[in-house]
Design an enzyme around this catalytic site. Structure first.
Site, short mmCIF file in Angstrom:
data_model
loop_
_atom_site.label_atom_id
_atom_site.label_comp_id
_atom_site.label_asym_id
_atom_site.label_seq_id
_atom_site.Cartn_x
_atom_site.Cartn_y
_atom_site.Cartn_z
N ASP A 7 2.99 3.55 5.30
CA ASP A 7 4.32 2.99 4.96
C ASP A 7 4.11 1.61 4.32
O ASP A 7 4.45 0.59 4.93
CB ASP A 7 5.19 2.90 6.22
CG ASP A 7 6.58 2.38 5.92
OD1 ASP A 7 7.06 2.58 4.78
OD2 ASP A 7 7.20 1.75 6.81
N CYS A 38 8.62 2.62 -0.87
CA CYS A 38 9.93 1.96 -0.95
C CYS A 38 10.09 1.24 -2.29
O CYS A 38 10.93 0.35 -2.41
CB CYS A 38 10.11 0.99 0.21
SG CYS A 38 8.85 -0.30 0.26
N ASP A 92 -2.38 -3.77 10.44
CA ASP A 92 -1.60 -4.59 9.52
C ASP A 92 -2.44 -5.82 9.14
O ASP A 92 -3.32 -6.22 9.89
CB ASP A 92 -0.28 -5.04 10.16
CG ASP A 92 0.77 -5.39 9.12
OD1 ASP A 92 1.65 -4.54 8.84
OD2 ASP A 92 0.73 -6.50 8.55
N ARG A 116 10.31 7.72 11.48
CA ARG A 116 9.52 7.36 12.68
C ARG A 116 9.73 8.40 13.79
O ARG A 116 8.78 8.82 14.44
CB ARG A 116 9.93 5.96 13.17
CG ARG A 116 9.45 4.85 12.25
CD ARG A 116 9.56 3.50 12.91
NE ARG A 116 10.91 2.96 12.97
CZ ARG A 116 11.41 2.08 12.10
NH1 ARG A 116 10.67 1.63 11.10
NH2 ARG A 116 12.64 1.63 12.23
N ASN A 118 -7.14 -5.12 6.17
CA ASN A 118 -6.57 -4.65 4.92
C ASN A 118 -6.68 -3.12 4.91
O ASN A 118 -7.77 -2.57 5.07
CB ASN A 118 -7.38 -5.26 3.76
CG ASN A 118 -6.85 -4.83 2.42
OD1 ASN A 118 -6.35 -3.71 2.24
ND2 ASN A 118 -6.95 -5.72 1.45
#
Ligand code: SAH
Length: 399
Positions: free
Chosen positions: A302, A342, A254, A218, A281
């Protein structure tokens, strides 16, 4: 025989015998021995046990999880270790000391990253003066009071919360709960991350309240941000807040309205008025922006882990490729994409392969600016692949 190893409630020295294959895993630096490599199972409930090889030689002591596929987790090569509060203090102190450089720039970071800090199945995150722990195996769960005492004496927190509401605990035969273990912990904690402020939600936020593992990315994205910026999968806006200090305008996107409500408060906390919050979305949004031939100078991707299991890797790769390809096409000339995954199952080589495939379809000339693994407070041990899951790249569109 009386045990020096006994966890609370265990009175006899319990022992496990493991196969040569199991013993080899420890010898090669991995703390886990699977159920199938345990030749003689301890009779006791979960706790600590001494482990012997087939010839009866003691190998060390381990956490024992009777219900789990991961039956034994090496704690100490000394089979006679006494796992009391002092032992835990000694084990935790170097992990905490290692975070000193992070602590000068941020008041929220991971203090204990499980196997990465030789504390198998224990997570501890620090949010200002409060701690949030996760006890992720039946073995470690037996030591909660010693661990909380040790952490309390080392860190002197105002409260310790257990975010044990994670599915992996069910595999260990443990309840999934959120429980206050010491003192008091507020619903929200203000985090300061390199001068940017945001509210973490220890009781009911994602993970232990925030995504601490992306702190340095970030900051890096904030330092390079410019022009029109887009933060997809924004959660409570943590990337967007960093981008907003340099970019003219930032879209924080988001699917979660609740996450965006906190993002709005986070913007206010930083006095930012150039962040637009969009509930959408990301797949649809990126497609629409591409159709409209829009351009962004800074893009952050992310996403949550698309590959939750090994079996889902190929469909996950399609998802990652789709959003990365669209983002690459949306970049202005000189624009930069910060992209992360991730998913443990999407290894760094697969991540790079996915990015190369997206770049090949994008008709853009794209250059790597940097590749990242995990930050200092989430140590990834070379011999323990499971300690690593996060990888990211910064990519510049050259034309
Ligand atoms: N970037 C954040 C963490 C993101 S976590 C940070 O640094 O703090 C992933 C986020 O993606 C979650 O907030 C989740 O609500 C959101 N999400 C999941 N699927 C999505 C989708 N298809 N489109 C947009 N957001 C999505």
């Amino acid at each position: 025989m009386t045990s020096q190893l006994a966890a609370p409630g265990l009175t006899t020295l319990d022992s496990a015998t493991v196969s040569a294959k199991g013993a080899r895993r420890w010898a090669h630096g991995h703390p886990w021995i699977y159920r199938s490599d345990v030749l003689t199972r301890p009779s006791a409930a979960a706790g600590a046990v001494t482990v012997h090889d087939e010839r009866g030689r003691p190998l060390g002591c381990a956490l024992w999880s009777p219900a789990s596929e991961i039956a034994l987790r090496l704690l100490d090569r000394n089979p006679h270790a006494t796992l009391d509060e002092a032992w835990w203090r000694q084990r935790l102190a170097p992990a905490i000391a290692r975070r000193a450089s992070v602590a000068t720039q941020a008041n929220a970071y991971r203090l204990v990253h499980g196997e990465g800090d030789a504390c198998p199945s224990l997570i501890c995150d620090k949010y200002d003066r409060w701690l949030v722990v996760q006890l992720l195996s039946a073995g470690i769960d037996r030591y909660r009071s010693e661990i909380v005492s040790a952490l309390s004496s080392l860190v002197e927190p105002l409260g310790v919360l257990a975010r044990n509401d994670v599915p992996v605990r069910a595999k260990e035969g443990l309840p999934t709960t959120v429980e206050l273990l010491a003192g008091d912990v507020p619903r929200e904690v203000e985090v300061n991350e390199h001068g940017i402020r945001y509210l973490a939600a220890p009781w009911d936020g994602q993970k232990t309240g925030a995504f601490l593992d992306q702190r340095e990315l970030r900051v890096a994205a904030g330092a390079r941000a410019k022009g029109r910026a887009l933060d997809c999968f924004s959660y409570h806006g943590s990337f967007a807040l960093h981008l907003a200090s340099r970019a003219n305008h930032v879209i924080a996107l988001d699917v979660s309205a609740e996450a965006l409500r906190r993002a709005a408060r986070n913007c206010a906390l930083n006095g930012l008025s150039n962040v637009e919050l969009v509930e959408a979305n990301a797949f649809e949004f990126l497609k629409a922006k591409q159709r409209a031939r829009e351009r962004f100078d800074t893009i952050v991707l992310d996403p949550p882990a698309f590959a939750k299991t090994r079996a889902s890797v190929s469909s996950a790769i399609r998802g990652y490729k789709e959003i990365n390809l669209r983002a690459m096409r949306l970049l202005s000339r000189g624009g930069v994409l910060f992209t992360a995954s991730c998913s443990f199952h999407l290894t760094m080589p697969l991540f790079l392969e996915m990015l190369r495939a997206a770049a090949a379809d994008s008709a853009r000339r794209l250059a790597f600016i940097e590749l990242r693994g995990q930050p200092l407070d989430h140590p990834e041990i070379l011999t323990i692949p499971e300690t690593g899951y996060l990888k990211s790249a910064a990519i510049e569109a050259l034309d």
